[in-house]
Design a protein around this motif. Sequence first.
Motif, PDB file in Angstrom:
ATOM      1  N   MET A   1       0.818  -1.195   0.000  1.00  0.00           N
ATOM      2  CA  MET A   1       0.000   0.000   0.000  1.00  0.00           C
ATOM      3  C   MET A   1       0.860   1.257   0.000  1.00  0.00           C
ATOM      4  O   MET A   1       0.574   2.194  -0.717  1.00  0.00           O
ATOM      5  CB  MET A   1      -0.931  -0.065   1.219  1.00  0.00           C
ATOM      6  N   ILE A   2       1.909   1.259   0.792  1.00  0.00           N
ATOM      7  CA  ILE A   2       2.771   2.449   0.858  1.00  0.00           C
ATOM      8  C   ILE A   2       3.450   2.687  -0.487  1.00  0.00           C
ATOM      9  O   ILE A   2       3.653   3.834  -0.880  1.00  0.00           O
ATOM     10  CB  ILE A   2       3.791   2.339   2.014  1.00  0.00           C
ATOM     11  N   TRP A   3       3.754   1.597  -1.210  1.00  0.00           N
ATOM     12  CA  TRP A   3       4.418   1.757  -2.507  1.00  0.00           C
ATOM     13  C   TRP A   3       3.483   2.376  -3.530  1.00  0.00           C
ATOM     14  O   TRP A   3       3.917   3.137  -4.399  1.00  0.00           O
ATOM     15  CB  TRP A   3       4.966   0.422  -2.997  1.00  0.00           C
ATOM     16  N   HIS A   4       2.204   2.071  -3.437  1.00  0.00           N
ATOM     17  CA  HIS A   4       1.238   2.704  -4.346  1.00  0.00           C
ATOM     18  C   HIS A   4       1.117   4.193  -4.047  1.00  0.00           C
ATOM     19  O   HIS A   4       0.994   5.008  -4.969  1.00  0.00           O
ATOM     20  CB  HIS A   4      -0.130   2.031  -4.237  1.00  0.00           C
ATOM     21  N   LEU A   5       1.148   4.543  -2.785  1.00  0.00           N
ATOM     22  CA  LEU A   5       1.089   5.957  -2.413  1.00  0.00           C
ATOM     23  C   LEU A   5       2.318   6.701  -2.931  1.00  0.00           C
ATOM     24  O   LEU A   5       2.198   7.783  -3.514  1.00  0.00           O
ATOM     25  CB  LEU A   5       0.978   6.103  -0.896  1.00  0.00           C
ATOM     26  N   ILE A   6       3.489   6.108  -2.751  1.00  0.00           N
ATOM     27  CA  ILE A   6       4.729   6.732  -3.230  1.00  0.00           C
ATOM     28  C   ILE A   6       4.700   6.854  -4.758  1.00  0.00           C
ATOM     29  O   ILE A   6       5.066   7.891  -5.319  1.00  0.00           O
ATOM     30  CB  ILE A   6       5.955   5.936  -2.737  1.00  0.00           C
ATOM     31  N   ALA A   7       4.236   5.803  -5.435  1.00  0.00           N
ATOM     32  CA  ALA A   7       4.170   5.840  -6.899  1.00  0.00           C
ATOM     33  C   ALA A   7       3.181   6.899  -7.376  1.00  0.00           C
ATOM     34  O   ALA A   7       3.445   7.603  -8.359  1.00  0.00           O
ATOM     35  CB  ALA A   7       3.779   4.464  -7.434  1.00  0.00           C
TER      36      ALA A   7
ATOM     37  N   ILE B   1       2.383   9.659  -5.804  1.00  0.00           N
ATOM     38  CA  ILE B   1       3.002  10.968  -5.568  1.00  0.00           C
ATOM     39  C   ILE B   1       4.008  11.285  -6.668  1.00  0.00           C
ATOM     40  O   ILE B   1       4.024  12.392  -7.218  1.00  0.00           O
ATOM     41  CB  ILE B   1       3.651  11.012  -4.172  1.00  0.00           C
ATOM     42  N   PHE B   2       4.830  10.312  -7.031  1.00  0.00           N
ATOM     43  CA  PHE B   2       5.816  10.551  -8.082  1.00  0.00           C
ATOM     44  C   PHE B   2       5.160  10.727  -9.449  1.00  0.00           C
ATOM     45  O   PHE B   2       5.651  11.501 -10.278  1.00  0.00           O
ATOM     46  CB  PHE B   2       6.874   9.447  -8.109  1.00  0.00           C
ATOM     47  N   ALA B   3       4.052  10.029  -9.705  1.00  0.00           N
ATOM     48  CA  ALA B   3       3.321  10.244 -10.961  1.00  0.00           C
ATOM     49  C   ALA B   3       2.774  11.664 -10.997  1.00  0.00           C
ATOM     50  O   ALA B   3       2.826  12.333 -12.037  1.00  0.00           O
ATOM     51  CB  ALA B   3       2.193   9.224 -11.098  1.00  0.00           C
ATOM     52  N   GLY B   4       2.263  12.143  -9.862  1.00  0.00           N
ATOM     53  CA  GLY B   4       1.769  13.520  -9.786  1.00  0.00           C
ATOM     54  C   GLY B   4       2.879  14.533  -9.972  1.00  0.00           C
ATOM     55  O   GLY B   4       2.712  15.533 -10.682  1.00  0.00           O
ATOM     56  N   LEU B   5       4.027  14.280  -9.328  1.00  0.00           N
ATOM     57  CA  LEU B   5       5.162  15.200  -9.487  1.00  0.00           C
ATOM     58  C   LEU B   5       5.662  15.223 -10.926  1.00  0.00           C
ATOM     59  O   LEU B   5       6.006  16.287 -11.465  1.00  0.00           O
ATOM     60  CB  LEU B   5       6.287  14.810  -8.534  1.00  0.00           C
ATOM     61  N   GLY B   6       5.698  14.043 -11.565  1.00  0.00           N
ATOM     62  CA  GLY B   6       6.143  13.976 -12.959  1.00  0.00           C
ATOM     63  C   GLY B   6       5.200  14.726 -13.887  1.00  0.00           C
ATOM     64  O   GLY B   6       5.639  15.478 -14.768  1.00  0.00           O
ATOM     65  N   ALA B   7       3.899  14.535 -13.678  1.00  0.00           N
ATOM     66  CA  ALA B   7       2.930  15.239 -14.521  1.00  0.00           C
ATOM     67  C   ALA B   7       2.953  16.744 -14.249  1.00  0.00           C
ATOM     68  O   ALA B   7       2.811  17.551 -15.171  1.00  0.00           O
ATOM     69  CB  ALA B   7       1.526  14.674 -14.285  1.00  0.00           C
TER      70      ALA B   7
ATOM     71  N   GLY C   1      -0.673  17.738 -12.272  1.00  0.00           N
ATOM     72  CA  GLY C   1      -0.234  16.895 -11.155  1.00  0.00           C
ATOM     73  C   GLY C   1      -1.373  16.010 -10.650  1.00  0.00           C
ATOM     74  O   GLY C   1      -1.199  14.803 -10.424  1.00  0.00           O
ATOM     75  N   GLY C   2      -2.550  16.605 -10.484  1.00  0.00           N
ATOM     76  CA  GLY C   2      -3.719  15.826 -10.055  1.00  0.00           C
ATOM     77  C   GLY C   2      -4.128  14.795 -11.077  1.00  0.00           C
ATOM     78  O   GLY C   2      -4.463  13.653 -10.739  1.00  0.00           O
TER      79      GLY C   2
ATOM     80  N   LEU D   1      -4.347  10.746 -10.569  1.00  0.00           N
ATOM     81  CA  LEU D   1      -5.577  10.040 -10.910  1.00  0.00           C
ATOM     82  C   LEU D   1      -5.318   8.987 -11.987  1.00  0.00           C
ATOM     83  O   LEU D   1      -5.814   7.861 -11.912  1.00  0.00           O
ATOM     84  CB  LEU D   1      -6.645  11.030 -11.374  1.00  0.00           C
ATOM     85  N   GLY D   2      -4.523   9.342 -12.986  1.00  0.00           N
ATOM     86  CA  GLY D   2      -4.173   8.396 -14.047  1.00  0.00           C
ATOM     87  C   GLY D   2      -3.433   7.187 -13.515  1.00  0.00           C
ATOM     88  O   GLY D   2      -3.697   6.050 -13.927  1.00  0.00           O
ATOM     89  N   TYR D   3      -2.496   7.411 -12.581  1.00  0.00           N
ATOM     90  CA  TYR D   3      -1.787   6.282 -11.986  1.00  0.00           C
ATOM     91  C   TYR D   3      -2.751   5.380 -11.229  1.00  0.00           C
ATOM     92  O   TYR D   3      -2.681   4.152 -11.332  1.00  0.00           O
ATOM     93  CB  TYR D   3      -0.674   6.739 -11.047  1.00  0.00           C
ATOM     94  N   GLN D   4      -3.661   5.977 -10.463  1.00  0.00           N
ATOM     95  CA  GLN D   4      -4.609   5.189  -9.675  1.00  0.00           C
ATOM     96  C   GLN D   4      -5.510   4.349 -10.576  1.00  0.00           C
ATOM     97  O   GLN D   4      -5.751   3.177 -10.305  1.00  0.00           O
ATOM     98  CB  GLN D   4      -5.447   6.103  -8.775  1.00  0.00           C
ATOM     99  N   ILE D   5      -6.004   4.940 -11.644  1.00  0.00           N
ATOM    100  CA  ILE D   5      -6.857   4.201 -12.581  1.00  0.00           C
ATOM    101  C   ILE D   5      -6.070   3.067 -13.226  1.00  0.00           C
ATOM    102  O   ILE D   5      -6.547   1.931 -13.323  1.00  0.00           O
ATOM    103  CB  ILE D   5      -7.447   5.155 -13.636  1.00  0.00           C
TER     104      ILE D   5
END
Length: 176
Positions: free
Chosen positions: A1-7, A9-15, A39-40, A44-48
């Motif tokens: 779960m923590i790895w999904h949160l970190i991923a 965050i990094f997807a948001g920072l990258g976008a 960023g948002g 959202l894209g990573y989560q989907i």
Amino acid sequence: MIWHLIAAIFAGLGAAGVGLILRQASGKRLPRWIIPALGGLGMLGYQIHSEYTWFENKQQQLPPSAEVVSVEEARMFWRPWTFAFPLTTAFTIVDRDNIAVSQVDGGRLVEFILYRFEKAYVDQVSHQAYLMNCTTRDMLPLEEESRRPRTDGMRRVEASNPLFQTLCRRADTAPR
């Protein structure tokens, strides 16, 4: 779960970084809100993407002898895209290597364990031992330790059911 949160965050920072680059490349003609908006959208894209690839990722972790016998899909109003593309939320498998086949009174009995994987906050796995009579298509659960049949849970399985097809119609489940 923590790895999904970190991923996420990094997807948001990258976008958001892409938004910053686009704003700088446009000579700051793009509005400032483009950076947090992208960023948002990145998060959202990573989560989907993570939710829609859950089933395939779990399948890759299973042994080659595992066969999926049912898949459950859901549509959720808080995820409107699931009405167009339903989301896989659970699936059930049978491990073909752990099937015990026996002949009793001219009928073929198959003892097996049914595993159910469910996508939740933390993925859940449950299992239950069953006994299926391939002649009558009756299936009943077995008690955990004693492996005694529980007749109160008996149910009839349709011949077209993938579970029945996997256990009773395949040549590779010949009696041992």
